[in-house]
Design an enzyme around this catalytic site. Structure first.
Site, PDB file in Angstrom:
ATOM      1  N   ASP A  23      84.311  93.060  -9.307  1.00  6.56           N
ATOM      2  CA  ASP A  23      84.479  94.042 -10.381  1.00  6.56           C
ATOM      3  C   ASP A  23      83.240  94.908 -10.458  1.00  6.56           C
ATOM      4  OD1 ASP A  23      84.866  95.237 -13.095  1.00  6.56           O
ATOM      5  OD2 ASP A  23      86.556  93.834 -13.144  1.00  6.56           O
TER       6      ASP A  23
ATOM      7  N   THR B 162      85.285  99.456 -16.501  1.00  8.92           N
ATOM      8  CA  THR B 162      86.032  99.357 -17.771  1.00  8.92           C
ATOM      9  C   THR B 162      86.157  97.907 -18.220  1.00  8.92           C
ATOM     10  OG1 THR B 162      88.193  99.228 -16.656  1.00  8.92           O
ATOM     11  CG2 THR B 162      87.406 101.426 -17.267  1.00  8.92           C
ATOM     12  N   GLY B 163      85.677  96.969 -17.421  1.00  6.10           N
ATOM     13  CA  GLY B 163      85.753  95.553 -17.791  1.00  6.10           C
ATOM     14  C   GLY B 163      84.452  95.081 -18.422  1.00  6.10           C
TER      15      GLY B 163
ATOM     16  N   ASP C  47      82.043  97.933  -6.417  1.00  7.03           N
ATOM     17  CA  ASP C  47      83.162  98.874  -6.449  1.00  7.03           C
ATOM     18  C   ASP C  47      84.055  98.554  -5.239  1.00  7.03           C
ATOM     19  OD1 ASP C  47      84.799 101.151  -6.195  1.00  7.03           O
ATOM     20  OD2 ASP C  47      83.204 102.494  -6.872  1.00  7.03           O
TER      21      ASP C  47
ATOM     22  N   THR D 290      89.875 104.807  -6.269  1.00  5.40           N
ATOM     23  CA  THR D 290      90.095 103.362  -6.414  1.00  5.40           C
ATOM     24  C   THR D 290      91.488 102.989  -5.909  1.00  5.40           C
ATOM     25  OG1 THR D 290      88.549 103.188  -8.251  1.00  5.40           O
ATOM     26  CG2 THR D 290      90.242 101.486  -8.123  1.00  5.40           C
TER      27      THR D 290
ATOM     28  N   TYR E 125      96.320 108.886 -12.287  1.00  9.71           N
ATOM     29  CA  TYR E 125      96.669 107.455 -12.360  1.00  9.71           C
ATOM     30  C   TYR E 125      98.017 107.210 -11.687  1.00  9.71           C
ATOM     31  CZ  TYR E 125      97.600 102.896 -14.607  1.00  9.71           C
ATOM     32  OH  TYR E 125      97.888 101.562 -14.862  1.00  9.71           O
TER      33      TYR E 125
ATOM     34  N   LYS F 210      98.633 105.148  -8.122  1.00 10.59           N
ATOM     35  CA  LYS F 210      99.446 103.929  -8.035  1.00 10.59           C
ATOM     36  C   LYS F 210     100.632 104.126  -7.083  1.00 10.59           C
ATOM     37  CE  LYS F 210      97.288 101.154 -10.992  1.00 10.59           C
ATOM     38  NZ  LYS F 210      96.747  99.846 -10.636  1.00 10.59           N
TER      39      LYS F 210
ATOM     40  N   THR G 293     101.079  95.962 -21.686  1.00 10.21           N
ATOM     41  CA  THR G 293     100.700  94.586 -22.015  1.00 10.21           C
ATOM     42  C   THR G 293      99.509  94.604 -22.966  1.00 10.21           C
ATOM     43  OG1 THR G 293     101.488  93.893 -19.843  1.00 10.21           O
ATOM     44  CG2 THR G 293     100.017  92.372 -20.989  1.00 10.21           C
TER      45      THR G 293
ATOM     46  N   ARG H 215      94.055 102.512 -26.174  1.00 10.64           N
ATOM     47  CA  ARG H 215      95.488 102.243 -26.085  1.00 10.64           C
ATOM     48  C   ARG H 215      96.033 102.036 -27.503  1.00 10.64           C
ATOM     49  NH1 ARG H 215      95.879  98.633 -20.485  1.00 10.64           N
ATOM     50  NH2 ARG H 215      93.748  98.014 -20.850  1.00 10.64           N
TER      51      ARG H 215
HETATM   52  P1  NAD Z   1      91.081  96.732 -17.459  1.00 12.04           P
HETATM   53  O1  NAD Z   1      90.428  98.077 -17.515  1.00 12.04           O
HETATM   54  O2  NAD Z   1      90.774  95.774 -18.536  1.00 12.04           O
HETATM   55  O3  NAD Z   1      90.801  96.019 -16.062  1.00 12.04           O
HETATM   56  C1  NAD Z   1      90.562  96.722 -14.880  1.00 12.04           C
HETATM   57  C2  NAD Z   1      89.307  96.118 -14.239  1.00 12.04           C
HETATM   58  O4  NAD Z   1      89.090  96.767 -12.993  1.00 12.04           O
HETATM   59  C3  NAD Z   1      88.048  96.351 -15.076  1.00 12.04           C
HETATM   60  O5  NAD Z   1      87.336  95.144 -15.205  1.00 12.04           O
HETATM   61  C4  NAD Z   1      87.260  97.388 -14.281  1.00 12.04           C
HETATM   62  O6  NAD Z   1      85.857  97.265 -14.472  1.00 12.04           O
HETATM   63  C5  NAD Z   1      87.711  97.088 -12.872  1.00 12.04           C
HETATM   64  N1  NAD Z   1      87.623  98.225 -11.951  1.00 12.04           N
HETATM   65  C6  NAD Z   1      88.091  99.487 -12.138  1.00 12.04           C
HETATM   66  N2  NAD Z   1      87.846 100.235 -11.047  1.00 12.04           N
HETATM   67  C7  NAD Z   1      87.209  99.424 -10.154  1.00 12.04           C
HETATM   68  C8  NAD Z   1      86.707  99.625  -8.856  1.00 12.04           C
HETATM   69  N3  NAD Z   1      86.785 100.808  -8.230  1.00 12.04           N
HETATM   70  N4  NAD Z   1      86.101  98.584  -8.236  1.00 12.04           N
HETATM   71  C9  NAD Z   1      85.982  97.373  -8.842  1.00 12.04           C
HETATM   72  N5  NAD Z   1      86.460  97.135 -10.088  1.00 12.04           N
HETATM   73  C10 NAD Z   1      87.063  98.158 -10.729  1.00 12.04           C
HETATM   74  O7  NAD Z   1      92.655  97.030 -17.386  1.00 12.04           O
HETATM   75  P2  NAD Z   1      93.890  96.016 -17.401  1.00 12.04           P
HETATM   76  O8  NAD Z   1      94.754  96.406 -18.535  1.00 12.04           O
HETATM   77  O9  NAD Z   1      93.443  94.627 -17.264  1.00 12.04           O
HETATM   78  O10 NAD Z   1      94.653  96.466 -16.072  1.00 12.04           O
HETATM   79  C11 NAD Z   1      94.553  95.710 -14.874  1.00 12.04           C
HETATM   80  C12 NAD Z   1      95.472  96.308 -13.831  1.00 12.04           C
HETATM   81  O11 NAD Z   1      96.827  96.268 -14.288  1.00 12.04           O
HETATM   82  C13 NAD Z   1      95.166  97.779 -13.518  1.00 12.04           C
HETATM   83  O12 NAD Z   1      95.336  97.992 -12.130  1.00 12.04           O
HETATM   84  C14 NAD Z   1      96.232  98.523 -14.284  1.00 12.04           C
HETATM   85  O13 NAD Z   1      96.549  99.752 -13.674  1.00 12.04           O
HETATM   86  C15 NAD Z   1      97.400  97.557 -14.241  1.00 12.04           C
HETATM   87  N6  NAD Z   1      98.311  97.766 -15.371  1.00 12.04           N
HETATM   88  C16 NAD Z   1      97.967  97.336 -16.627  1.00 12.04           C
HETATM   89  C17 NAD Z   1      98.836  97.586 -17.683  1.00 12.04           C
HETATM   90  C18 NAD Z   1      98.530  97.113 -19.095  1.00 12.04           C
HETATM   91  O14 NAD Z   1      99.330  97.386 -19.999  1.00 12.04           O
HETATM   92  N7  NAD Z   1      97.453  96.416 -19.363  1.00 12.04           N
HETATM   93  C19 NAD Z   1     100.051  98.260 -17.471  1.00 12.04           C
HETATM   94  C20 NAD Z   1     100.339  98.692 -16.174  1.00 12.04           C
HETATM   95  C21 NAD Z   1      99.474  98.426 -15.134  1.00 12.04           C
HETATM   96  N1  UDP Z   2      99.605 106.457 -29.113  1.00 14.61           N
HETATM   97  C1  UDP Z   2      99.622 106.706 -30.488  1.00 14.61           C
HETATM   98  N2  UDP Z   2      98.465 106.500 -31.184  1.00 14.61           N
HETATM   99  C2  UDP Z   2      97.317 106.070 -30.599  1.00 14.61           C
HETATM  100  C3  UDP Z   2      97.313 105.808 -29.196  1.00 14.61           C
HETATM  101  C4  UDP Z   2      98.482 106.027 -28.494  1.00 14.61           C
HETATM  102  O1  UDP Z   2     100.641 107.092 -31.068  1.00 14.61           O
HETATM  103  O2  UDP Z   2      96.315 105.911 -31.316  1.00 14.61           O
HETATM  104  C5  UDP Z   2     100.870 106.616 -28.366  1.00 14.61           C
HETATM  105  C6  UDP Z   2     100.754 107.358 -27.033  1.00 14.61           C
HETATM  106  O3  UDP Z   2     100.900 108.748 -27.229  1.00 14.61           O
HETATM  107  C7  UDP Z   2     101.909 106.760 -26.251  1.00 14.61           C
HETATM  108  C8  UDP Z   2     102.008 105.323 -26.766  1.00 14.61           C
HETATM  109  O4  UDP Z   2     101.292 105.317 -28.010  1.00 14.61           O
HETATM  110  O5  UDP Z   2     103.106 107.421 -26.574  1.00 14.61           O
HETATM  111  C9  UDP Z   2     101.401 104.298 -25.821  1.00 14.61           C
HETATM  112  O6  UDP Z   2     100.096 104.740 -25.504  1.00 14.61           O
HETATM  113  P1  UDP Z   2      99.073 103.864 -24.649  1.00 14.61           P
HETATM  114  O7  UDP Z   2      97.876 104.742 -24.433  1.00 14.61           O
HETATM  115  O8  UDP Z   2      98.859 102.555 -25.288  1.00 14.61           O
HETATM  116  O9  UDP Z   2      99.824 103.566 -23.288  1.00 14.61           O
HETATM  117  P2  UDP Z   2     100.710 104.439 -22.267  1.00 14.61           P
HETATM  118  O10 UDP Z   2     100.841 105.849 -22.766  1.00 14.61           O
HETATM  119  O11 UDP Z   2      99.961 104.350 -20.998  1.00 14.61           O
HETATM  120  O12 UDP Z   2     102.007 103.743 -22.257  1.00 14.61           O
END
Ligand code: NAD
Ligand code: UDP
Length: 317
Positions: free
Chosen positions: A34, A38-39, A59, A99, A152, A156, A182, A193
């Site tokens: 990591d 963002t972690g 990275d 990334t 983003y 992906k 999630t 979020r």
């Molecule tokens: P998060 O930001 O908490 O975790 C991402 C981690 O990746 C962080 O610790 C960050 O420091 C690390 N990171 C970012 N870029 C990096 C790089 N270039 N090299 C090494 N480390 C790097 O986010 P999360 O919610 O835990 O998401 C984890 C994964 O799941 C992500 O790939 C995200 O796109 C995917 N995902 C999450 C959600 C959700 O709702 N949480 C939804 C869809 C997809």
């Molecule tokens: N959103 C909101 N208020 C906030 C943050 C987000 O109404 O303070 C809305 C945002 O516009 C989106 C939904 O909540 O429609 C989910 O946003 P989030 O950023 O959590 O995730 P994603 O858009 O990636 O699903």
């Protein structure tokens, strides 16, 4: 030494750190990679004392990573590394694309060199602002390729394409999951979020910020359910992509009311502009996950929010 050795890229993040816990819990060697962009290292601080846990701050785009991991008996790579919240990836547009592209390619090359299984954390964002509802894995999506969110979404989508190309060209054993929204303990409180914003606003006694008119929907999965689904796919013989999320769908107004109800507050809601290309509807069709993995979520939004509110409440002291 255990026979399985898994790299969790992005392992100090929200989902990645829960995965590290589960993998260590079942006796595997885990290498958390990591860059802490963002972690938070605090998410894995309790694991550093374990002999089968190694933390590598790097990275995934950095070519030095391949040498840093060369001596490890790698059997699997879970690529969770990427900024994940809209404010986080909009702040780092080029890094997010790098990334997903160069970072994913380096991890695929490492998987190839070690004959390891490669798992890609993809996202419901590959469906964009969907015209099919709920979203099945067969849907190709409706993504604006030059919009702000494309850094983003397209990273992906490219990562999925690259993963399938390595699978077809080099016979790499791959898994692709499409994760839907999630939430739960270890989210960064300022990640922007909706769940973290609403909970922290409610706990601070501030108005809850509704973007747009609040009629847009999301389907929220509690972290324990999500991580169980990710591991079920990782352990299976299913290539995917497979949707893993909770199909119970809520408007943002409904979510705000639920949070206020649980916190026991009657704070007002304030309206803010809707971000560009914000998907209007999102709900996973999880037929594949149910049929192929025997997985489905069990935690209700109310119970999951209660756990998350308790976590943020305790973190604020
Ligand atoms: P998060 O930001 O908490 O975790 C991402 C981690 O990746 C962080 O610790 C960050 O420091 C690390 N990171 C970012 N870029 C990096 C790089 N270039 N090299 C090494 N480390 C790097 O986010 P999360 O919610 O835990 O998401 C984890 C994964 O799941 C992500 O790939 C995200 O796109 C995917 N995902 C999450 C959600 C959700 O709702 N949480 C939804 C869809 C997809
Ligand atoms: N959103 C909101 N208020 C906030 C943050 C987000 O109404 O303070 C809305 C945002 O516009 C989106 C939904 O909540 O429609 C989910 O946003 P989030 O950023 O959590 O995730 P994603 O858009 O990636 O699903």
């Amino acid at each position: 030494m255990t026979s399985r050795c898994t790299i969790v890229a992005g392992g100090a993040g929200f989902l990645g750190s829960h995965l590290c816990d589960q993998l260590i819990g079942r006796g595997e060697r885990v290498i958390c990679v990591d860059d802490l962009s963002t972690g938070d290292s605090a998410n894995v601080a309790h694991l550093v004392v374990q002999t089968d846990f190694r933390f590598v701050q790097c990275d995934i785009v950095d070519p030095a990573l391949t040498d840093l991991l060369a001596d490890e008996p790698i059997t699997g790579i879970m690529n969770m590394a990427s900024p994940a919240s809209p404010p986080a990836y909009l702040l780092r547009p080029i890094e997010t694309l790098r990334t997903g592209s160069r970072g994913t390619e380096q991890l695929l090359e490492i998987a190839r060199a070690h004959s390891a299984r490669f798992f890609l954390a993809s996202t419901s964002e590959v469906y964009g602002d969907p015209l099919e509802h709920p979203q099945r894995e067969t849907y190709w999506g409706n993504v604006n390729p030059i919009g702000e969110r494309s850094v983003y979404d397209e990273a992906k989508r490219y990562a999925e394409a690259l993963t399938m190309a390595y699978h077809r060209a080099h016979g790499i054993d791959v898994r692709i999951v499409r994760i839907f929204n999630t939430y739960g303990p270890r989210m960064q409180p300022d990640d922007g979020r909706v769940v973290t914003n609403f909970i922290n606003q409610a706990l601070s006694g501030e108005p809850l910020t509704i973007y747009g008119d609040g009629s847009q929907t999301r389907s929220f999965c509690y972290v324990d359910d999500e991580v169980a689904g990710l591991l079920a796919l990782f352990d299976s013989d299913v290539t995917g992509p497979v949707n893993v999320g909770n199909p119970n769908e809520f408007t943002m107004l409904e979510l705000a009311r639920e949070v206020l109800d649980l916190v026991g507050s009657d704070l007002p809601l304030v309206t803010r502009p809707l971000p560009s290309d914000d998907p209007k509807l999102r709900r996973p069709d999880i037929t594949l996950a149910r049929d192929l993995l025997g997985w489905e979520p069990t935690v209700s939004l109310r119970d999951g929010l209660r756990e998350t509110i308790d976590y943020f409440s305790a973190a604020r002291g």
